[in-house]
Design a protein around this motif. Structure first.
Motif, mmCIF file in Angstrom:
data_model
loop_
_atom_site.group_PDB
_atom_site.id
_atom_site.type_symbol
_atom_site.label_atom_id
_atom_site.label_comp_id
_atom_site.label_asym_id
_atom_site.label_seq_id
_atom_site.Cartn_x
_atom_site.Cartn_y
_atom_site.Cartn_z
ATOM 1 N N PHE A 1 1.047 -1.338 0.258
ATOM 2 C CA PHE A 1 0.219 0.421 -0.022
ATOM 3 C C PHE A 1 0.615 1.399 0.046
ATOM 4 C CE2 PHE A 1 0.795 -0.261 4.590
ATOM 5 C CZ PHE A 1 0.991 1.004 4.731
ATOM 6 N N GLU A 2 2.082 0.972 0.499
ATOM 7 C CA GLU A 2 2.793 2.135 0.973
ATOM 8 C C GLU A 2 2.812 2.955 -0.935
ATOM 9 O OE1 GLU A 2 5.217 0.667 4.718
ATOM 10 O OE2 GLU A 2 6.126 0.631 2.527
ATOM 11 N N TYR B 1 3.971 15.067 7.885
ATOM 12 C CA TYR B 1 4.759 14.055 8.216
ATOM 13 C C TYR B 1 4.607 12.737 7.404
ATOM 14 C CZ TYR B 1 5.676 15.167 13.585
ATOM 15 O OH TYR B 1 5.972 14.435 14.464
ATOM 16 N N ARG B 2 4.653 11.651 5.953
ATOM 17 C CA ARG B 2 4.620 10.880 5.490
ATOM 18 C C ARG B 2 3.852 10.508 5.704
ATOM 19 N NH1 ARG B 2 5.904 6.893 2.750
ATOM 20 N NH2 ARG B 2 5.896 7.368 -0.351
ATOM 21 N N MET B 3 2.872 9.521 6.960
ATOM 22 C CA MET B 3 2.940 8.267 7.211
ATOM 23 C C MET B 3 1.877 8.681 7.861
ATOM 24 S SD MET B 3 3.892 6.190 4.754
ATOM 25 C CE MET B 3 2.458 5.313 4.953
ATOM 26 N N GLU B 4 1.243 10.302 8.238
ATOM 27 C CA GLU B 4 0.492 10.591 8.844
ATOM 28 C C GLU B 4 -1.277 10.383 8.385
ATOM 29 O OE1 GLU B 4 -0.641 11.636 12.237
ATOM 30 O OE2 GLU B 4 -0.056 13.890 11.973
ATOM 31 N N GLY B 5 -2.134 9.009 8.794
ATOM 32 C CA GLY B 5 -3.182 9.125 8.636
ATOM 33 C C GLY B 5 -2.833 7.687 8.199
ATOM 34 N N TYR B 6 -1.441 6.767 8.132
ATOM 35 C CA TYR B 6 -1.951 5.951 7.572
ATOM 36 C C TYR B 6 -1.526 4.307 9.247
ATOM 37 C CZ TYR B 6 -2.023 7.738 3.039
ATOM 38 O OH TYR B 6 -2.719 8.159 2.423
ATOM 39 N N PHE B 7 -1.827 5.151 10.118
ATOM 40 C CA PHE B 7 -1.409 4.416 11.569
ATOM 41 C C PHE B 7 -3.541 3.836 11.614
ATOM 42 C CE2 PHE B 7 -2.966 3.408 16.446
ATOM 43 C CZ PHE B 7 -1.350 3.626 16.508
ATOM 44 N N TYR B 8 -4.087 2.245 11.987
ATOM 45 C CA TYR B 8 -4.968 2.296 12.422
ATOM 46 C C TYR B 8 -5.234 2.045 13.268
ATOM 47 C CZ TYR B 8 -9.897 -0.171 11.705
ATOM 48 O OH TYR B 8 -10.432 -0.176 11.729
ATOM 49 N N LYS C 1 -6.379 -3.583 6.976
ATOM 50 C CA LYS C 1 -8.332 -2.723 6.101
ATOM 51 C C LYS C 1 -8.111 -2.477 4.642
ATOM 52 C CE LYS C 1 -9.029 -3.281 10.871
ATOM 53 N NZ LYS C 1 -10.477 -4.233 10.899
ATOM 54 N N TYR C 2 -6.876 -1.976 4.924
ATOM 55 C CA TYR C 2 -7.050 -1.323 3.520
ATOM 56 C C TYR C 2 -7.541 -2.284 2.157
ATOM 57 C CZ TYR C 2 -4.751 0.896 -0.598
ATOM 58 O OH TYR C 2 -4.214 1.238 -2.272
ATOM 59 N N GLU C 3 -6.693 -3.636 2.134
ATOM 60 C CA GLU C 3 -7.447 -4.253 1.245
ATOM 61 C C GLU C 3 -8.720 -4.306 1.415
ATOM 62 O OE1 GLU C 3 -5.777 -5.884 -1.318
ATOM 63 O OE2 GLU C 3 -3.846 -4.508 -0.415
ATOM 64 N N THR C 4 -9.628 -4.018 2.135
ATOM 65 C CA THR C 4 -11.327 -4.172 2.201
ATOM 66 C C THR C 4 -11.893 -2.838 1.785
ATOM 67 O OG1 THR C 4 -11.603 -3.052 4.735
ATOM 68 C CG2 THR C 4 -10.855 -5.477 4.524
ATOM 69 N N VAL C 5 -11.211 -2.198 1.911
ATOM 70 C CA VAL C 5 -12.023 -0.761 0.881
ATOM 71 C C VAL C 5 -10.962 -0.580 -0.205
ATOM 72 C CG1 VAL C 5 -12.554 0.020 2.892
ATOM 73 C CG2 VAL C 5 -10.154 0.979 2.460
ATOM 74 N N LYS C 6 -9.853 -0.918 -0.716
ATOM 75 C CA LYS C 6 -8.990 -0.668 -1.722
ATOM 76 C C LYS C 6 -9.400 -0.505 -3.204
ATOM 77 C CE LYS C 6 -4.715 -2.152 -4.393
ATOM 78 N NZ LYS C 6 -3.740 -3.204 -4.793
ATOM 79 N N ALA C 7 -10.735 -1.250 -3.284
ATOM 80 C CA ALA C 7 -11.293 -1.432 -4.697
ATOM 81 C C ALA C 7 -12.239 -0.229 -4.740
ATOM 82 C CB ALA C 7 -12.432 -2.405 -5.095
ATOM 83 N N LYS C 8 -13.381 0.198 -3.536
ATOM 84 C CA LYS C 8 -13.983 1.821 -3.942
ATOM 85 C C LYS C 8 -13.364 2.459 -3.856
ATOM 86 C CE LYS C 8 -16.825 -0.470 -0.169
ATOM 87 N NZ LYS C 8 -18.045 -0.092 1.203
ATOM 88 N N ILE C 9 -11.910 2.595 -3.471
ATOM 89 C CA ILE C 9 -10.904 3.719 -3.286
ATOM 90 C C ILE C 9 -11.016 3.790 -5.100
ATOM 91 C CG2 ILE C 9 -8.589 5.076 -3.127
ATOM 92 C CD1 ILE C 9 -8.786 3.846 -0.011
ATOM 93 N N PHE D 1 -2.891 -2.232 9.199
ATOM 94 C CA PHE D 1 -3.196 -0.678 8.577
ATOM 95 C C PHE D 1 -3.030 -1.608 6.798
ATOM 96 C CE2 PHE D 1 -2.788 2.444 4.954
ATOM 97 C CZ PHE D 1 -4.002 2.857 5.520
ATOM 98 N N GLU D 2 -2.828 -2.335 5.996
ATOM 99 C CA GLU D 2 -2.595 -3.423 5.003
ATOM 100 C C GLU D 2 -4.224 -4.004 4.951
ATOM 101 O OE1 GLU D 2 0.308 -5.701 2.700
ATOM 102 O OE2 GLU D 2 0.067 -3.985 1.518
#
Length: 466
Positions: free
Chosen positions: A270-271, A282-289, A315-323, A312-313
């Motif tokens: 996801f990175e 902060y580059r990764m602010e927001g990417y802490f679940y 959780k990200y997989e569950t919404v990746k298609a929607k994004i 996080f990865e």
């Protein structure tokens, strides 16, 4: 390797020169030997005879000269010759034409012999190249396996993890691969058979990839004490600075080490989707679940970051298609979700709050700025306390203050939960462009116009009636 390539190139150049010379000689012979054909009587009858017997002795040499693969042409000539000889045996009544054909046959055989020599040379070159390639692959493969086995070129960072009781050797190998201690499961299983440890014990363990397989197996075969752990709950809306301080307060790792490691790439898929616009504080602010995690006390920031990235990865997989279907980038979705997370009075209100911001983003001429107080709070509590100098503070203030910058800020201002993310991806369809919350009751008021919004501010206790 440079010397090896040089020798092969010399061979190929030399062969090419010989081939060109041979082709030139063949062309000269062809022009000389073609003359007797013109003296043959009844040449038209001979052509008809060739057509009737399906022989094409004159076409094959031309195809041989044009094709870059003489081996194929050679086999085709042979099959045509066999047919020609069978036809000759069936026609004894024409001795004159039979006397002419041996000359043509001899000429063909002579050419075939030259082609065979050329083919042998080509075959030798190909064989040499294949042998050299296979040898190189085997050599490189052997070196890679050796480096992996001895841990050469691998990190010496401590990796701390747990081996559950009852784990099989195969399951332990899988754990080692997943934790990044080893890369080759089959090699590790072979090493286990070779080392033959008396036992492998479960429990907590710290290993370094650079130790090599023998040392890793030795440590696995030792009885170990369990490490002290701590469970920490992180709530939606916390920023990375809050999270770093909480980890330090619980003696997991230092805040500075965490911020340094967490804002680096760790090799997760996801990175690659995270926008690096150069203006994020902060580059990764927001990417802490936000969730409850169990950490080892006095662990490394690298281990902590890896655990958080894995969650996080998932959780990200569950919404990746929607994004992907939303028309927004991952950074845009997470940035807006972080604002919705802090602005909405409850999860139920999030889809409506998201619609307000999306409506404003869709009409930038009328509403160029989002005007969210949450972004000014981020500047005050994070940027102004952590920025190195005044110039940095001024730069990031311009990038994050939604009362000054157009559209979304440079990056997320907190770490949102799944409800806020889904609210951005599946917002309510509304005509609202304003909203405000009653801080005491939690009630939210929405408005389509500025006049309605000013009335709502009075209702929410945020302004006095004019």
């Amino acid at each position: 390797m440079d010397d090896l390539n040089f020798n092969v190139d010399d061979i190929i150049n030399d062969v090419n020169a010989k081939i060109k010379s041979a082709e030139k000689n063949e062309a000269d012979e062809e022009s000389v030997e073609a003359e007797p054909i013109a003296d043959t009587e009844n040449s038209s009858e001979a052509c008809e005879q060739a057509d009737n017997t399906d022989e094409k002795p004159q076409e094959t040499p031309e195809a041989t000269d044009d094709k870059p693969e003489p081996i194929l042409a050679f086999h085709e000539d042979k099959s045509e010759e066999d047919k020609s000889e069978e036809d000759e045996d069936k026609e004894p009544e024409k001795p004159e034409k039979q006397e002419k054909k041996p000359k043509s046959s001899k000429k063909k055989k002579k050419k075939r012999k030259k082609s065979k020599v050329n083919n042998s040379v080509f075959g030798g070159i190909i064989l040499v190249i294949v042998i050299l390639t296979v040898s190189l692959v085997l050599a490189v493969g052997g070196i890679s396996i050796g480096m992996e086995y001895y841990g050469i070129g691998k990190t010496d960072e401590d990796i701390r993890f747990n081996i559950p009781a009852g784990s099989t050797n195969s399951e332990i190998a899988d754990i080692l691969v997943n934790e990044g201690v080893i890369k080759n499961k089959k090699l590790f299983m072979l090493a286990l058979k070779f080392e033959k440890p008396a036992a492998i014990y479960p429990g907590d363990i710290t290993l370094q990839p650079s130790s090599g397989y023998s040392e890793i197996i030795e440590k696995l075969s030792q009885i170990r004490e369990s490490y002290k752990t701590v469970s920490i709950t992180f709530t939606e809306g916390e920023n990375l600075l809050d999270i770093a301080k909480k980890l330090e307060d619980n003696e997991v790792c230092t805040a500075d080490d965490f911020l340094f490691e967490f804002n680096k790439n760790q090799g997760f898929d996801f990175e690659n989707d995270v926008d690096d616009n150069g203006d994020m504080f902060y580059r990764m602010e927001g990417y802490f679940y936000p969730d409850t995690y169990e950490f080892y006390v006095n662990d490394s920031a690298g281990n902590v970051t890896k655990k958080l990235r894995e969650q996080f990865e998932k959780k990200y997989e569950t919404v990746k298609a929607k994004i992907k279907n939303s028309g927004m980038s991952l950074n845009e979705v997470m940035t807006l979700a972080s604002i919705v997370q802090l602005e909405a009075a409850s999860e139920d209100e999030m889809p409506k709050v998201a619609s307000v911001f999306l409506n404003r983003l869709d009409d930038p001429d009328t509403y160029p700025m989002l005007q969210s107080d949450t972004t000014t709070n981020y500047i005050k509590n994070v940027i102004k306390t952590e920025a190195d100098n005044t110039a940095s503070i001024e730069h990031y203030t311009e990038c994050y203050d939604t009362y000054k910058c157009k559209g979304l800020p440079a990056g997320p201002i907190c770490n949102p939960g799944m409800a806020a993310i889904n609210a951005v991806l599946e917002p309510k369809k509304t005509d609202y462009y304003y909203f405000c919350n009653n801080l005491k009751t939690g009630e939210t008021f929405y408005a389509k116009t500025l006049d309605e919004h000013e009335e709502n501010l009075v209702k929410a206790g945020l302004a006095k009636k004019k």
